[in-house]
Motif scaffolding. Structure first.
Motif, mmCIF file in Angstrom:
data_model
loop_
_atom_site.group_PDB
_atom_site.id
_atom_site.type_symbol
_atom_site.label_atom_id
_atom_site.label_comp_id
_atom_site.label_asym_id
_atom_site.label_seq_id
_atom_site.Cartn_x
_atom_site.Cartn_y
_atom_site.Cartn_z
ATOM 1 N N VAL A 152 -16.327 -1.051 -64.253
ATOM 2 C CA VAL A 152 -14.854 -1.705 -63.806
ATOM 3 C C VAL A 152 -14.542 -2.011 -65.445
ATOM 4 O O VAL A 152 -15.084 -3.172 -65.977
ATOM 5 C CB VAL A 152 -14.719 -2.936 -62.803
ATOM 6 C CG1 VAL A 152 -13.510 -3.494 -62.801
ATOM 7 C CG2 VAL A 152 -15.563 -2.551 -61.565
ATOM 8 N N ASP A 153 -13.389 -1.616 -65.827
ATOM 9 C CA ASP A 153 -12.943 -2.034 -67.146
ATOM 10 C C ASP A 153 -14.024 -1.615 -68.247
ATOM 11 O O ASP A 153 -14.074 -2.438 -69.161
ATOM 12 C CB ASP A 153 -12.494 -3.441 -67.263
ATOM 13 C CG ASP A 153 -11.207 -3.671 -67.652
ATOM 14 O OD1 ASP A 153 -10.412 -2.709 -67.888
ATOM 15 O OD2 ASP A 153 -10.860 -4.731 -67.424
ATOM 16 N N TYR A 155 -17.123 -2.125 -67.887
ATOM 17 C CA TYR A 155 -18.080 -3.231 -67.548
ATOM 18 C C TYR A 155 -19.158 -2.971 -66.302
ATOM 19 O O TYR A 155 -18.427 -2.299 -65.285
ATOM 20 C CB TYR A 155 -17.701 -4.552 -67.526
ATOM 21 C CG TYR A 155 -17.211 -5.362 -68.670
ATOM 22 C CD1 TYR A 155 -17.981 -6.101 -69.812
ATOM 23 C CD2 TYR A 155 -15.899 -5.323 -68.981
ATOM 24 C CE1 TYR A 155 -17.358 -6.425 -70.794
ATOM 25 C CE2 TYR A 155 -15.169 -6.089 -69.935
ATOM 26 C CZ TYR A 155 -16.048 -6.506 -70.749
ATOM 27 O OH TYR A 155 -15.661 -7.387 -71.879
ATOM 28 N N LYS A 585 -20.571 -1.680 -72.244
ATOM 29 C CA LYS A 585 -18.983 -1.923 -72.580
ATOM 30 C C LYS A 585 -18.603 -1.093 -73.846
ATOM 31 O O LYS A 585 -17.564 -0.321 -73.938
ATOM 32 C CB LYS A 585 -18.894 -3.295 -72.654
ATOM 33 C CG LYS A 585 -17.543 -3.688 -73.310
ATOM 34 C CD LYS A 585 -16.165 -3.017 -72.048
ATOM 35 C CE LYS A 585 -15.003 -3.869 -72.594
ATOM 36 N NZ LYS A 585 -13.966 -3.183 -71.615
ATOM 37 N N ASN A 588 -18.603 2.695 -73.404
ATOM 38 C CA ASN A 588 -17.391 3.221 -72.475
ATOM 39 C C ASN A 588 -16.109 3.092 -73.253
ATOM 40 O O ASN A 588 -15.457 3.970 -73.229
ATOM 41 C CB ASN A 588 -17.287 2.351 -71.380
ATOM 42 C CG ASN A 588 -18.270 2.629 -70.083
ATOM 43 O OD1 ASN A 588 -18.483 3.960 -70.024
ATOM 44 N ND2 ASN A 588 -18.792 1.979 -69.503
ATOM 45 N N GLU A 589 -15.919 2.112 -73.962
ATOM 46 C CA GLU A 589 -14.717 2.026 -74.846
ATOM 47 C C GLU A 589 -14.600 2.991 -75.966
ATOM 48 O O GLU A 589 -13.426 3.363 -76.353
ATOM 49 C CB GLU A 589 -14.255 0.556 -75.340
ATOM 50 C CG GLU A 589 -14.172 -0.451 -74.136
ATOM 51 C CD GLU A 589 -13.074 -0.167 -73.396
ATOM 52 O OE1 GLU A 589 -12.218 0.367 -73.760
ATOM 53 O OE2 GLU A 589 -13.050 -0.787 -72.103
ATOM 54 N N ASN A 592 -13.609 6.157 -74.342
ATOM 55 C CA ASN A 592 -12.208 6.284 -74.088
ATOM 56 C C ASN A 592 -11.315 6.400 -75.245
ATOM 57 O O ASN A 592 -10.435 7.407 -75.326
ATOM 58 C CB ASN A 592 -11.683 4.831 -73.813
ATOM 59 C CG ASN A 592 -11.842 4.635 -72.221
ATOM 60 O OD1 ASN A 592 -11.609 5.781 -71.481
ATOM 61 N ND2 ASN A 592 -11.949 3.433 -71.678
ATOM 62 N N ASN A 715 -10.120 -2.551 -76.885
ATOM 63 C CA ASN A 715 -10.336 -3.169 -75.924
ATOM 64 C C ASN A 715 -11.458 -3.595 -75.462
ATOM 65 O O ASN A 715 -11.977 -3.741 -74.246
ATOM 66 C CB ASN A 715 -10.099 -1.869 -74.593
ATOM 67 C CG ASN A 715 -8.840 -1.076 -74.806
ATOM 68 O OD1 ASN A 715 -7.766 -1.872 -75.118
ATOM 69 N ND2 ASN A 715 -8.733 -0.006 -74.690
ATOM 70 N N CYS A 716 -11.887 -4.419 -76.389
ATOM 71 C CA CYS A 716 -13.350 -5.225 -76.129
ATOM 72 C C CYS A 716 -12.956 -6.657 -76.237
ATOM 73 O O CYS A 716 -12.105 -7.170 -76.689
ATOM 74 C CB CYS A 716 -14.492 -4.601 -77.107
ATOM 75 S SG CYS A 716 -15.149 -3.306 -76.480
#
Ligand code: 26Q
Length: 799
Positions: A152-153, A155, A585, A588-589, A592, A715-716
């Motif tokens: 989610v986001d 995380y 996290k 994942n970012e 993206n 976005n972290c």
């Protein structure tokens, strides 16, 4: 049993009707899966019964594999394969307009394990049955398996994994239930000249076994995986009047601890450990006395071997002593000899934080009699060494120290065999981690390199590659993995090499479709599929891969070209492991950022697939070109995903750690991309405390740029900085930056080889051929011969 398509169709339709009053047109996939599983159960039932009868009749020695984790994944296709039905059923279903893979996808993964250790236990069960050894698994029937992972986001979030609601395999055997005692006070009283414990205020839990059949391959036998559930004893119902009271008992087996290689001294975990150990040993002694009609316990080691899988079941040493001395009145010295001859122990990790040391007072409250027994074992151990070795050695090796019980010491002192899981790992145990014990008991130590169920990872996961093997070397490899070496004869065969490439591309297309469906990310199947799949842990260094990704990204932005690459991660982090979750996290970012950057024209994609488990592994592994095995040398005891990926023709990028060394020995240095610090260099850094990553950062502009770009991942909430701080901290344990340059060089070599496709597939072919060395059947043969001393069971085959 021979099964024709017609016979199968008839049975299948009958089950569907019996169970769901449904037909194939209207049934859901989970109904179809349930009916198919029922046909399979009927298929192995006679063999299962016959195995039980023969083992009692022949009285062969049996191995009981005690493990707090078993990770079989799904069982449907594996049972079909082992029954010899896979092809027939697949075709019959097709004729009925159904697809086996779609139906099988409705089966939940049985994920009663975290990772390597649990998967190995399941592989051992399969192999024992396939080779015809009577092997029993002994573990816990967790209501919830390893958590389901969602992002989610970016995380990680954890959700419960309620695998039982769709399970089709277990059989409850209430008649085999045994009581397990917790808490209370114990006093030793004289009973007819025998010091006997008198308990007061204890709580008793009923351990009820659920048995799962372990179907051996083709001519194998059908063994049992016995998992224990906790219930209120029927005679004590009134003592648990409320739902909250009941829940306390149920809680005992409700969750699998999601920690991998990390010890937390929680009471419930200690309860779980004693619970399945006590239940398992009682059930063994019941079998010995009632079924084998034995009265002389000195014969126990002739009939029974108990294996302690890591230290989690180490209390088996003390519990067997308790049962022999207290319940069966065997004198201490005799009981001790029996115990040591019965027990053997495998160590799976050298990481200090994974070593179990239970608080003595906590153990005292929960298991007062067990603490008395451990204290006595410790006292006698110390006594036996006095004058024979230094006081320092005694102090370092004893079981109880500073109010803590060292479970590895208990396991070692109470076992006749201690093994590591790869050559380097065993060597490190002997020369470093367990050095004192090695000097005390050199003969007890031995190596047993891990293995994998090649049948699953080739025949089930990669049918196309399996067909190619049939067409080139014949079908014998399906029964005898040694035959796979013959595949090397096709090293110069263009047709075979081309076919290998086609198969890989096909598997990559399938995975690409799956990735699109799951994540929306578009990936090009002709790109390099670069795979790192395993638990998320600092020592496994997913971070090093991340730095490589950032370096590639920067190059592409700066107009420096690289071959197209798709980096695929899958990994769960322990829920309490903050750093591992920060890594997720950031990856994942980073994904993206890169996947949505039009500047790089899709030359690099990063995909982090959710919820890594056995089923997902079966999708990813056949599609991998590159296998990332990049742990800090000395930290990965063996690794087993390295073996699975190799068997599917991926080329390994590896540090010389764990079983990677043996993979390199096997394929030769030209067929692997090895890099990085060796064990002596790593140990030197540790000994001298001379690792200063800031110096590397300051002196290596490429690295500096890469690290600086990490700080810019959008976005972290501070996670990238946390990673940077870690990499740059003095004497950072996993030496990430120390290996960076060598890792880039190894990846350069990967790119150069990728440009020469023929060489690439020649290397791939060598890897496939030599994966036979890691067939778990070979591992089990060595355990059976050297440690457990087993003979094969001969049973009449089902007609
Ligand atoms: C211990 C105490 C309390 C809670 C959890 C634990 C715990 C749980 C799981 C400690 C360790 C584990 C798992 C360890 C593990 O999977 N080790 C791996 O074992 C594989 C099979 O031998 C090896 O291939 C891997 O290298 C090793 O990391």
């Amino acid at each position: 049993m021979q099964l024709t398509k017609e016979k199968f169709k008839e049975r299948f339709e009958r089950k569907l009707d019996d169970y769901f009053e449904n037909d194939i047109k209207h049934a859901s996939n989970s109904e179809l899966c349930a009916a198919l599983s029922a046909v399979v159960r009927d298929g192995y039932a006679p063999q299962w019964r016959r195995t039980r009868i023969s083992e009692t009749h022949e009285g062969n020695k049996q191995i009981y594999y005690f493990s707090i984790e078993f990770l079989p994944g799904t069982l449907l296709k594996s049972n079909l394969l082992n029954l010899g039905w896979l092809k027939t059923v697949r075709e019959a279903l097709k004729e009925m307009g159904l697809d086996l893979d779609t139906i099988a996808a409705a089966e939940p993964d049985m994920a009663l394990g975290n990772g390597g250790l649990g998967r190995l236990a399941a592989a051992f069960m399969d192999s024992l049955a396939s080779l015809g050894y009577t092997g029993n698994g002994n573990g816990i029937r967790y209501k919830y398996g390893l958590f389901k992972q969602k992002f989610v986001d970016g995380y990680q979030k954890e959700l419960p994994n309620d695998w039982l609601k769709d399970d089709h395999w277990e059989v409850r055997r209430e008649s085999k239930a045994v009581p397990v005692r917790f808490g209370g006070k114990v006093e030793m009283v004289d009973d007819d000249g025998w010091l006997t414990p008198r308990y007061e205020g204890e709580r008793v839990v009923q351990a009820v076994p659920y048995d799962i059949a372990v179907v051996g391959y083709k001519d194998g036998i059908t063994n049992t995986l016995r998992l224990w559930d906790a219930e209120i004893p029927p005679q004590d119902e009134l003592k648990y009047p409320t739902i909250a009271d009941r829940r306390k008992v149920e809680d005992l087996t409700s969750i699998l601890y999601p920690d991998d290689s990390n010890y937390e001294g929680l009471l419930l975990r200690l309860k779980q450990e004693y619970f399945f150990v006590s239940a398992g040993l009682q059930s063994i002694l019941n079998y010995f006395i009632k079924d084998l009609k034995q009265t002389d316990f000195r014969k126990l080691p002739e009939y029974v071997a108990v294996h302690i899988n890591d230290t989690h079941p180490a209390m088996a040493v003390a519990e067997l002593m308790r049962l022999l001395v207290d319940e069966h009145r065997v004198d201490w010295d005799t009981a001790w000899k029996i115990t040591v001859q019965t027990m053997s122990y495998t160590n799976h990790t050298i990481m200090a934080e994974a070593l179990e040391k239970w608080d003595l007072s906590m153990m005292q409250d929960l298991l007062p009699r067990i603490v008395q027994i451990i204290t006595e074992i410790d006292r006698r151990f110390v006594e036996s060494l006095k004058g024979k070795t230094s006081d320092d050695v005694i102090e370092r090796t004893r079981i109880i120290k500073n109010g803590r019980v060292h479970m590895a010491h208990l396991a070692i002192i109470g076992s006749h065999s201690i093994n590591g899981v790869a050559a380097l790992h065993t060597q490190l145990l002997e020369t470093d981690v367990l050095k004192d014990f090695y000097e005390l008991y050199p003969k007890r130590f031995n190596n047993k390199t891990n293995g994998i169920v090649l049948r699953r990872w080739l025949q089930i996961a990669n049918p196309e590659l399996s067909d190619l093997l049939d067409q080139t070397i014949g079908t014998k490899w399906r029964d005898d993995s040694n035959e796979m070496l013959k595949f090397e004869n096709f090293y110069h065969d263009t047709k075979t090499l081309n076919r290998l490439e086609e198969i890989k591309l096909d598997n990559k297309k399938k995975l690409a479709k799956f990735i699109k469906k799951e994540t929306g990310i578009e990936v090009d199947p002709t790109a390099i599929f670069d795979v790192q799949i395993k638990r998320l842990h600092a020592y496994k260094r997913q971070t090093l891969k991340l730095l490589h990704i950032l370096k590639l990204y920067q190059d592409l932005k700066n107009g420096i070209d690289h071959p197209k690459r798709v980096v695929i991660f899958a990994a769960k982090a322990a829920p309490s492991y903050v750093f591992a979750k920060q890594i997720i996290k950031v990856i994942n970012e980073t994904a993206n950022m890169i996947n949505n950057d039009p500047d790089i024209h899709g030359k690099l994609k990063v995909v982090f697939l959710e919820n890594y488990n056995v089923s997902l592994a079966e999708r990813i592994i056949p599609a991998a070109d590159v296998s990332e095995q990049i742990s800090t040398t000395t930290k990965e005891a063996s690794g087993t995903s390295n073996m699975k990926l190799m068997a599917n023709g991926a080329l390994t990028v590896a540090t010389m750690d764990g079983a990677n060394i043996e993979i390199k020995d096997e394929v030769g240095e030209d067929n692997i991309f090895s890099f990085g610090l060796n064990k002596d260099q790593v140990y030197k850094y540790y000994a001298d405390k001379s690792y200063h990553p800031r110096n590397i950062y300051e002196n290596d502009p490429v690295l500096r740029d890469t690290i600086d770009s990490l700080k810019e991942v959008p976005n972290c909430n501070g996670e990238p900085q946390a990673l940077v701080n870690n990499f740059l901290s003095d004497n950072e344990e996993f030496l990430v930056l120390a290996d960076f340059e060598a890792y880039l060089a190894a990846q350069k070599a990967v790119e150069a080889t990728w440009a020469q496709k023929r060489i690439w597939y020649q290397m791939s072919l060598v890897n496939i051929a030599h994966s036979e060395r890691f067939d778990v059947d070979k591992t089990i043969q060595r355990y059976a011969q050297d440690i457990w001393h087993l003979k094969k069971l001969h049973i009449e085959k089902t007609k």
